[in-house]
Write a protein that holds these residues in place. Structure first.
Motif, mmCIF file in Angstrom:
data_model
loop_
_atom_site.group_PDB
_atom_site.id
_atom_site.type_symbol
_atom_site.label_atom_id
_atom_site.label_comp_id
_atom_site.label_asym_id
_atom_site.label_seq_id
_atom_site.Cartn_x
_atom_site.Cartn_y
_atom_site.Cartn_z
ATOM 1 N N MET A 41 -38.146 9.393 -14.424
ATOM 2 C CA MET A 41 -36.790 9.678 -14.874
ATOM 3 C C MET A 41 -35.987 10.380 -13.772
ATOM 4 O O MET A 41 -34.805 10.102 -13.579
ATOM 5 C CB MET A 41 -36.834 10.557 -16.126
ATOM 6 C CG MET A 41 -35.487 10.836 -16.731
ATOM 7 S SD MET A 41 -35.558 11.988 -18.129
ATOM 8 C CE MET A 41 -36.592 11.099 -19.268
ATOM 9 N N VAL A 42 -36.622 11.273 -13.042
ATOM 10 C CA VAL A 42 -35.953 12.008 -11.967
ATOM 11 C C VAL A 42 -35.548 11.053 -10.842
ATOM 12 O O VAL A 42 -34.421 11.106 -10.347
ATOM 13 C CB VAL A 42 -36.857 13.144 -11.427
ATOM 14 C CG1 VAL A 42 -36.245 13.792 -10.201
ATOM 15 C CG2 VAL A 42 -37.105 14.183 -12.511
ATOM 16 N N GLU A 43 -36.445 10.165 -10.455
ATOM 17 C CA GLU A 43 -36.138 9.207 -9.385
ATOM 18 C C GLU A 43 -34.983 8.288 -9.798
ATOM 19 O O GLU A 43 -34.087 8.008 -8.992
ATOM 20 C CB GLU A 43 -37.379 8.387 -9.034
ATOM 21 C CG GLU A 43 -38.469 9.206 -8.378
ATOM 22 C CD GLU A 43 -39.823 8.497 -8.326
ATOM 23 O OE1 GLU A 43 -40.617 8.877 -7.447
ATOM 24 O OE2 GLU A 43 -40.093 7.603 -9.156
ATOM 25 N N ILE A 44 -34.984 7.849 -11.044
ATOM 26 C CA ILE A 44 -33.914 6.975 -11.534
ATOM 27 C C ILE A 44 -32.592 7.726 -11.568
ATOM 28 O O ILE A 44 -31.563 7.229 -11.112
ATOM 29 C CB ILE A 44 -34.274 6.397 -12.919
ATOM 30 C CG1 ILE A 44 -35.455 5.431 -12.786
ATOM 31 C CG2 ILE A 44 -33.063 5.697 -13.553
ATOM 32 C CD1 ILE A 44 -36.063 5.008 -14.101
ATOM 33 N N SER A 45 -32.614 8.936 -12.091
ATOM 34 C CA SER A 45 -31.398 9.744 -12.170
ATOM 35 C C SER A 45 -30.829 10.025 -10.789
ATOM 36 O O SER A 45 -29.615 9.921 -10.575
ATOM 37 C CB SER A 45 -31.683 11.063 -12.893
ATOM 38 O OG SER A 45 -30.535 11.871 -12.918
ATOM 39 N N ASN A 46 -31.682 10.366 -9.846
ATOM 40 C CA ASN A 46 -31.224 10.641 -8.477
ATOM 41 C C ASN A 46 -30.615 9.402 -7.829
ATOM 42 O O ASN A 46 -29.654 9.505 -7.065
ATOM 43 C CB ASN A 46 -32.361 11.184 -7.615
ATOM 44 C CG ASN A 46 -32.730 12.605 -7.990
ATOM 45 O OD1 ASN A 46 -31.943 13.334 -8.599
ATOM 46 N ND2 ASN A 46 -33.939 13.005 -7.656
ATOM 47 N N ALA A 47 -31.150 8.228 -8.129
ATOM 48 C CA ALA A 47 -30.605 6.986 -7.573
ATOM 49 C C ALA A 47 -29.267 6.632 -8.227
ATOM 50 O O ALA A 47 -28.340 6.176 -7.551
ATOM 51 C CB ALA A 47 -31.600 5.846 -7.762
ATOM 52 N N GLU A 48 -29.158 6.853 -9.540
ATOM 53 C CA GLU A 48 -27.937 6.499 -10.262
ATOM 54 C C GLU A 48 -26.804 7.496 -10.027
ATOM 55 O O GLU A 48 -25.642 7.109 -9.955
ATOM 56 C CB GLU A 48 -28.211 6.413 -11.767
ATOM 57 C CG GLU A 48 -29.052 5.229 -12.162
ATOM 58 C CD GLU A 48 -29.367 5.204 -13.646
ATOM 59 O OE1 GLU A 48 -29.080 6.190 -14.363
ATOM 60 O OE2 GLU A 48 -29.909 4.190 -14.101
ATOM 61 N N ASN A 49 -27.146 8.780 -9.979
ATOM 62 C CA ASN A 49 -26.122 9.815 -9.857
ATOM 63 C C ASN A 49 -26.680 11.002 -9.065
ATOM 64 O O ASN A 49 -27.138 11.979 -9.653
ATOM 65 C CB ASN A 49 -25.657 10.272 -11.245
ATOM 66 C CG ASN A 49 -24.496 11.231 -11.185
ATOM 67 O OD1 ASN A 49 -24.008 11.583 -10.117
ATOM 68 N ND2 ASN A 49 -24.052 11.665 -12.354
#
Length: 182
Positions: free
Chosen positions: A58-66
């Motif tokens: 979730m952290v990796e996805i969030s960092n990539a998205e925003n």
């Protein structure tokens, strides 16, 4: 000298085995709780289709998205992680997530691949849309507190720009995950 070496080797073997066993147990518990939460969500949404779950946390996805959104601070606060190392251990266990394929088959849930999504967007896949009349849920691997009583869990329907903000927090009450308002 030789006896000391043998004792040292035995000690290291025991230490290594116990660490591996502890890690396996954490992964098993994580997988059990994550699957419970995912299947409860699918059932509550009357959905029989799930987009293949990304390998990223979730952290990796969030960092990539925003990249401007500080998800780590939110997770640390919500899950009561005392240190960054503690938070990292809660996040890292999700990297070994395995979806319960037997339960997927038993509940007649279709796993939709990214390739299926590309074909739907091109207009080349009406079969998946017919099978997924209630939509396709896209799920990120949840992150739990160390006691598995609280979870940060994000999901949405594919083909929508909607996002649940703030990120939903769930608490385990009487063997059921309940979304709390934060």
């Amino acid at each position: 000298m030789r006896n000391t070496y043998i004792i040292f080797c035995l000690f290291m073997c025991v230490l290594f085995i116990s660490c591996t066993k502890d890690e396996a147990t954490k992964t098993e518990i994580y997988n059990q709780k994550a699957n419970e939460l995912i299947f409860q969500t699918l059932k509550e949404n009357k959905c029989n289709c799930i987009l293949e779950i990304p390998k990223e946390t979730m952290v990796e996805i969030s960092n990539a998205e925003n990249p401007k959104y500080d998800i780590r601070t939110m997770l640390k606060n919500q899950l009561k992680a005392k240190t960054n190392a503690n938070l990292d251990s809660l996040i890292n266990v999700s990297k070994k997530f395995k979806l319960d394929i037997e339960k997927i088959k038993l509940n007649k849930i279709k796993i939709v691949s990214l390739e299926n999504i590309k074909n739907i967007k091109k207009g080349n896949d009406s079969i998946t849309l017919k099978m997924c009349k209630n939509g396709i849920i896209s799920i990120q691997k949840p992150i739990f507190d160390e006691n598995y009583k609280k979870a940060v869990f994000e999901y949405n329907y594919t083909f929508t720009c909607l996002r649940l903000l703030p990120t939903p927090i769930y608490e385990l009450k009487k063997d059921k995950w309940i979304r709390t308002e934060k």
